[in-house]
Motif scaffolding. Structure first.
Motif, PDB file in Angstrom:
ATOM      1  N   LYS A 143     -10.010  -2.632  10.453  1.00  0.00           N
ATOM      2  CA  LYS A 143      -9.773  -2.501   9.011  1.00  0.00           C
ATOM      3  C   LYS A 143      -8.943  -3.670   8.475  1.00  0.00           C
ATOM      4  O   LYS A 143      -9.167  -4.138   7.354  1.00  0.00           O
ATOM      5  N   THR A 144      -7.995  -4.133   9.272  1.00  0.00           N
ATOM      6  CA  THR A 144      -7.204  -5.292   8.851  1.00  0.00           C
ATOM      7  C   THR A 144      -8.090  -6.522   8.719  1.00  0.00           C
ATOM      8  O   THR A 144      -7.956  -7.296   7.758  1.00  0.00           O
ATOM      9  N   ALA A 145      -9.000  -6.705   9.667  1.00  0.00           N
ATOM     10  CA  ALA A 145      -9.924  -7.846   9.608  1.00  0.00           C
ATOM     11  C   ALA A 145     -10.819  -7.752   8.379  1.00  0.00           C
ATOM     12  O   ALA A 145     -11.072  -8.762   7.705  1.00  0.00           O
ATOM     13  N   ILE A 146     -11.300  -6.545   8.065  1.00  0.00           N
ATOM     14  CA  ILE A 146     -12.158  -6.367   6.886  1.00  0.00           C
ATOM     15  C   ILE A 146     -11.397  -6.717   5.611  1.00  0.00           C
ATOM     16  O   ILE A 146     -11.907  -7.419   4.732  1.00  0.00           O
ATOM     17  N   LEU A 147     -10.156  -6.231   5.503  1.00  0.00           N
ATOM     18  CA  LEU A 147      -9.355  -6.520   4.316  1.00  0.00           C
ATOM     19  C   LEU A 147      -9.027  -8.007   4.217  1.00  0.00           C
ATOM     20  O   LEU A 147      -9.039  -8.593   3.127  1.00  0.00           O
TER      21      LEU A 147
ATOM     22  N   SER B 224      -1.900   1.441   7.330  1.00  0.00           N
ATOM     23  CA  SER B 224      -1.283   0.450   8.212  1.00  0.00           C
ATOM     24  C   SER B 224      -1.871  -0.930   7.986  1.00  0.00           C
ATOM     25  O   SER B 224      -1.145  -1.935   7.954  1.00  0.00           O
ATOM     26  N   SER B 225      -3.188  -1.004   7.836  1.00  0.00           N
ATOM     27  CA  SER B 225      -3.838  -2.291   7.586  1.00  0.00           C
ATOM     28  C   SER B 225      -3.386  -2.868   6.249  1.00  0.00           C
ATOM     29  O   SER B 225      -3.155  -4.078   6.121  1.00  0.00           O
ATOM     30  N   PHE B 226      -3.248  -2.008   5.259  1.00  0.00           N
ATOM     31  CA  PHE B 226      -2.763  -2.429   3.948  1.00  0.00           C
ATOM     32  C   PHE B 226      -1.342  -2.987   4.059  1.00  0.00           C
ATOM     33  O   PHE B 226      -1.030  -4.038   3.489  1.00  0.00           O
ATOM     34  N   GLY B 227      -0.477  -2.298   4.807  1.00  0.00           N
ATOM     35  CA  GLY B 227       0.888  -2.773   4.993  1.00  0.00           C
ATOM     36  C   GLY B 227       0.934  -4.126   5.673  1.00  0.00           C
ATOM     37  O   GLY B 227       1.715  -5.009   5.285  1.00  0.00           O
TER      38      GLY B 227
END
Length: 270
Positions: free
Chosen positions: A59-63, A246-249
């Motif tokens: 999800k972090t990679a996608i964002l 978490s990915s947003f943070g």
């Protein structure tokens, strides 16, 4: 899952991560309500719908890709006359979006993607402005951000670096004060008053140096808190939706780290 990082703290998070200070360390409450100290590690949750490290990474990679794509749009397509309006308006909209996402009881995935897009447009505009003024500075800032993030991760994983207790309270209070000061400085700039808080370039005064250095330190401390809440959330079986939080943070913290490194690099450029 609860974090001292205000970006990762939601009203629903207490159920999954409730670190209560006790003598000798923290007591943690897992998803079934059992408390344990660091001497006991809960068995990994096998049930579907639980947060995992792979979820957070994906999800972090996608964002990140979404943000970079939006940054590319403003970098390549925005006319020079529109760079400052996009950068300033984007900064304000991104700030409001962070507040909305952080305060919601449930993670809003559309709001998280909206933040990534707005933040990307803003970053693309600011980066283009800096690149016009100081050629090559953006690549240096990107490399510096990546290296800094890996250094913080190594300190967390290998050296056991943590931000807890009274130190965590100081960091959170400092982050809030920093945000308020930055917003106040922007308002004063619109009124024609320049405190020097956000100045760039070799002519920047001591206040600009202090604000940029403090921003890097607070961003590094926020990363440490992000890593810990992710680790504990995975271990204690937080819902899969919390991986978006978490990915947003992580995204918010990385952007903050990048912008402050960009400013610091400008201090050494004429």
């Amino acid at each position: 899952m609860r974090s001292n990082n205000p970006v990762l703290t939601g009203r629903n998070a207490v159920t999954y991560y409730n670190p209560n200070q006790q003598q000798g360390g923290y007591a943690q409450t897992d998803s079934y309500g059992y408390q344990n100290g660091y001497g006991y590690t809960p068995q990994p949750q096998q049930a579907a719908g639980r947060m995992t490290i792979d979820d957070v990474i994906t999800k972090t990679a996608i964002l990140m890709l979404t943000m970079v794509a939006a940054a590319g749009v403003s970098w390549m397509l925005a006319p020079v006359s529109m760079l400052y309006p996009i950068a300033i308006v984007g900064s304000l909209v991104a700030f409001v979006t962070v507040l909305i996402v952080s305060m919601r009881q449930k993670v809003s995935v559309p709001a998280v993607f909206a933040y990534a897009i707005v933040e990307g447009l803003m970053l693309g505009a600011w980066s283009k402005i800096f690149e016009y003024m100081y050629p090559g500075i953006v690549l240096q800032a990107v490399i510096g951000t990546i290296i800094s993030a890996f250094v913080v991760l190594a300190a967390y994983h290998f050296l056991g670096a943590r931000v807890r207790g009274r130190l965590a309270q100081i960091v959170v209070a400092s982050i809030i004060a920093y945000a308020v000061m930055s917003l106040l400085n922007l308002i004063l700039l619109f009124a024609g008053v320049n405190l020097g808080w956000a100045s760039i370039g070799a002519s920047a005064g001591p206040l600009a140096w202090i604000s940029a250095a403090l921003g890097v330190v607070l961003a590094a401390a926020s990363l440490l808190m992000d890593f810990e809440v992710i680790e504990v959330g995975v271990r204690n079986g937080a819902p899969e939706s919390e991986s978006w939080r978490s990915s947003f943070g992580l995204l918010v913290t990385m952007v903050w780290l990048y912008t402050n490194l960009l400013r610091i690099l400008s201090f050494f450029r004429n």
